[in-house]
Design a protein around this motif. Sequence first.
Motif, short mmCIF file in Angstrom:
data_model
loop_
_atom_site.label_atom_id
_atom_site.label_comp_id
_atom_site.label_asym_id
_atom_site.label_seq_id
_atom_site.Cartn_x
_atom_site.Cartn_y
_atom_site.Cartn_z
N THR A 1 0.85 -1.19 0.00
CA THR A 1 0.00 0.00 0.00
C THR A 1 0.88 1.24 0.00
N LEU B 1 -11.12 5.21 0.82
CA LEU B 1 -10.43 6.49 0.64
C LEU B 1 -8.99 6.41 1.15
N GLY B 2 -8.30 5.35 0.73
CA GLY B 2 -6.88 5.21 1.08
C GLY B 2 -6.01 5.80 -0.02
N THR B 3 -4.87 5.16 -0.27
CA THR B 3 -3.94 5.67 -1.29
C THR B 3 -4.65 5.86 -2.63
N ILE B 4 -5.34 4.83 -3.08
CA ILE B 4 -5.97 4.88 -4.41
C ILE B 4 -7.19 5.79 -4.38
N ARG C 1 -14.73 3.17 6.56
CA ARG C 1 -15.25 2.74 7.85
C ARG C 1 -15.16 3.82 8.91
N SER C 2 -14.04 4.55 8.91
CA SER C 2 -13.85 5.56 9.95
C SER C 2 -14.82 6.73 9.77
N CYS D 1 -12.46 1.14 -4.45
CA CYS D 1 -11.02 1.24 -4.15
C CYS D 1 -10.73 0.67 -2.76
N PRO E 1 -10.21 -2.67 0.10
CA PRO E 1 -9.64 -4.02 0.09
C PRO E 1 -10.74 -5.08 0.04
N THR F 1 -16.26 -6.58 2.86
CA THR F 1 -16.51 -6.02 1.51
C THR F 1 -16.87 -7.09 0.48
N VAL G 1 -11.61 -1.33 -9.39
CA VAL G 1 -10.16 -1.51 -9.39
C VAL G 1 -9.73 -2.16 -8.08
N ARG H 1 -11.11 -5.64 -6.01
CA ARG H 1 -11.00 -7.08 -6.24
C ARG H 1 -12.34 -7.57 -6.77
N ASP I 1 -11.25 -3.83 -13.77
CA ASP I 1 -9.84 -4.22 -13.83
C ASP I 1 -9.62 -5.48 -13.01
N HIS J 1 -6.37 -6.61 -15.18
CA HIS J 1 -5.72 -6.32 -13.89
C HIS J 1 -4.38 -5.59 -14.10
P1 NDP Z 1 -5.38 1.53 1.43
O1 NDP Z 1 -5.19 0.63 2.59
O2 NDP Z 1 -4.51 2.72 1.31
O3 NDP Z 1 -6.89 2.04 1.42
C1 NDP Z 1 -7.98 1.20 1.64
C2 NDP Z 1 -9.18 2.07 1.99
O4 NDP Z 1 -10.35 1.23 2.06
C3 NDP Z 1 -9.07 2.80 3.30
O5 NDP Z 1 -9.53 4.12 3.11
C4 NDP Z 1 -10.04 2.06 4.21
O6 NDP Z 1 -10.51 3.00 5.16
C5 NDP Z 1 -11.10 1.63 3.20
N1 NDP Z 1 -11.95 0.53 3.62
C6 NDP Z 1 -11.61 -0.59 4.32
N2 NDP Z 1 -12.71 -1.34 4.52
C7 NDP Z 1 -13.73 -0.67 3.94
C8 NDP Z 1 -15.12 -0.94 3.82
N3 NDP Z 1 -15.69 -2.01 4.38
N4 NDP Z 1 -15.91 -0.05 3.15
C9 NDP Z 1 -15.36 1.06 2.62
N5 NDP Z 1 -14.06 1.37 2.71
C10 NDP Z 1 -13.25 0.50 3.36
O7 NDP Z 1 -5.27 0.63 0.15
P2 NDP Z 1 -4.96 1.06 -1.36
O8 NDP Z 1 -5.70 2.28 -1.67
O9 NDP Z 1 -3.51 1.02 -1.59
O10 NDP Z 1 -5.57 -0.21 -2.12
C11 NDP Z 1 -6.93 -0.55 -1.95
C12 NDP Z 1 -7.22 -1.88 -2.62
O11 NDP Z 1 -7.17 -1.72 -4.02
C13 NDP Z 1 -6.23 -3.00 -2.30
O12 NDP Z 1 -6.55 -3.66 -1.09
C14 NDP Z 1 -6.34 -3.89 -3.50
O13 NDP Z 1 -7.34 -4.87 -3.29
C15 NDP Z 1 -6.77 -2.96 -4.62
N6 NDP Z 1 -5.68 -2.67 -5.54
C16 NDP Z 1 -5.87 -2.96 -6.86
C17 NDP Z 1 -4.91 -2.65 -7.78
C18 NDP Z 1 -5.12 -2.97 -9.22
O14 NDP Z 1 -4.14 -3.23 -9.89
N7 NDP Z 1 -6.34 -2.96 -9.71
C19 NDP Z 1 -3.63 -2.03 -7.40
C20 NDP Z 1 -3.54 -1.75 -5.98
C21 NDP Z 1 -4.55 -2.06 -5.11
P3 NDP Z 1 -11.10 2.56 6.58
O15 NDP Z 1 -10.03 1.73 7.23
O16 NDP Z 1 -11.44 3.84 7.29
O17 NDP Z 1 -12.31 1.79 6.23
#
Ligand code: NDP
Length: 308
Positions: A88, A143-146, A166-167, A196, A198, A203, A224, A226, A250, A274
């Motif tokens: 990440t 709302l993480g990195t992506i 979630r937060s 975006c 996990p 989820t 993008v 899973r 994707d 992908h």
């Molecule tokens: P991050 O960990 O930076 O962000 C994940 C975000 O998802 C956080 O904001 C988290 O916030 C939120 N989240 C977690 N659970 C839930 C939920 N139940 N409902 C809504 N939001 C939720 O990860 P990245 O942004 O780096 O990557 C996200 C995902 O994207 C990866 O886990 C991977 O599966 C996928 N990915 C796909 C790629 C591709 O090639 N298509 C490339 C890279 C990643 P909070 O904890 O507050 O809920």
Amino acid sequence: MDIDRIAVHDSVAQACPLEAMVAALQGFGVPVEAVGDDETFDASDCVVTFSPRDAFLDAAWVHGIRAGYDEFDVAAYEAAGTALTNSTGIHGDTVPETVVGYLTAFARRLHVYRDRQRDGDWTQEPYNEPFTLTGEQVCVVGLGTIGQGVADRAAALGLEVVGVRRSGDPAENVERVYTPDELDAAVADARFVVLCCPLTEETEGMVDAALLDEMRDDSYLVNVARGPVVVEDALLAALDDDAIAGAALDAHWEEPLPEAHPLWDHESVIVTPHVAAFTNQYHEDIAALVRENLDRIDRGESLRNRVA
Ligand code: NDP
Ligand code: 7N6
């Protein structure tokens, strides 16, 4: 933890050339070697890998070169005392840029014209089909990195951005942040819903028939994240019934997407294999993460991106 070897598993070739990854990891004061499935590991090894293998549990530390670690058995890592880190943090430009491409294609009909180009077909889309991104609403789920990268770019293009996490904490360029229990309300007004998050127990199957029904019939789903975050049959039915306008996918339920899969033939669907995160710098981005963690080990600090 003392690391005496970096073992680069040949599965990294799914994201970048194995030799490039081995070369990028040189010069950190630890010998690097490419390994295959017949290798054994011990408590002085760091394994850099795309995919999990049971044998990695004997290593000191396993670094997954993906952000998603849903294929890894986190409990087994915790039980074995093997550190597991993910990637990440490195996809904040690649994946969001791909998402901007999907949104722009749908609004400006580029995917349709590309299809017609193959047949030398000059047919123009009906007057009411093209629209502008400006003024439309996008719902970014996760709302993480992506997700933040998508939100920043969408706001710059004049979209109204809402998001889900979630937060429920506020995020830059996001006008309203909802929590997962408010997902129905979060997607209801959006022209685009971009996944975006996990893949977790929470989820998996989150985008089901009921949620697709809440979405506007002129809306587009972008996945993008899973494949299993979306219920496959529900999406296919929503597309066939015009309950939504289209989708960009994707991430898929089975990869590669089977040759006979109905999604291949949907004009309103963009299928990418992908690759939203692909870049010719991937090996460098991963090497920087590994290097940072080697430095942290030297300083006796905790590992960045540790998930087990
Ligand atoms: P991050 O960990 O930076 O962000 C994940 C975000 O998802 C956080 O904001 C988290 O916030 C939120 N989240 C977690 N659970 C839930 C939920 N139940 N409902 C809504 N939001 C939720 O990860 P990245 O942004 O780096 O990557 C996200 C995902 O994207 C990866 O886990 C991977 O599966 C996928 N990915 C796909 C790629 C591709 O090639 N298509 C490339 C890279 C990643 P909070 O904890 O507050 O809920
Ligand atoms: C490969 C990225 C992730 O989770 O699914 C992606 O990081 C794979 C380039």
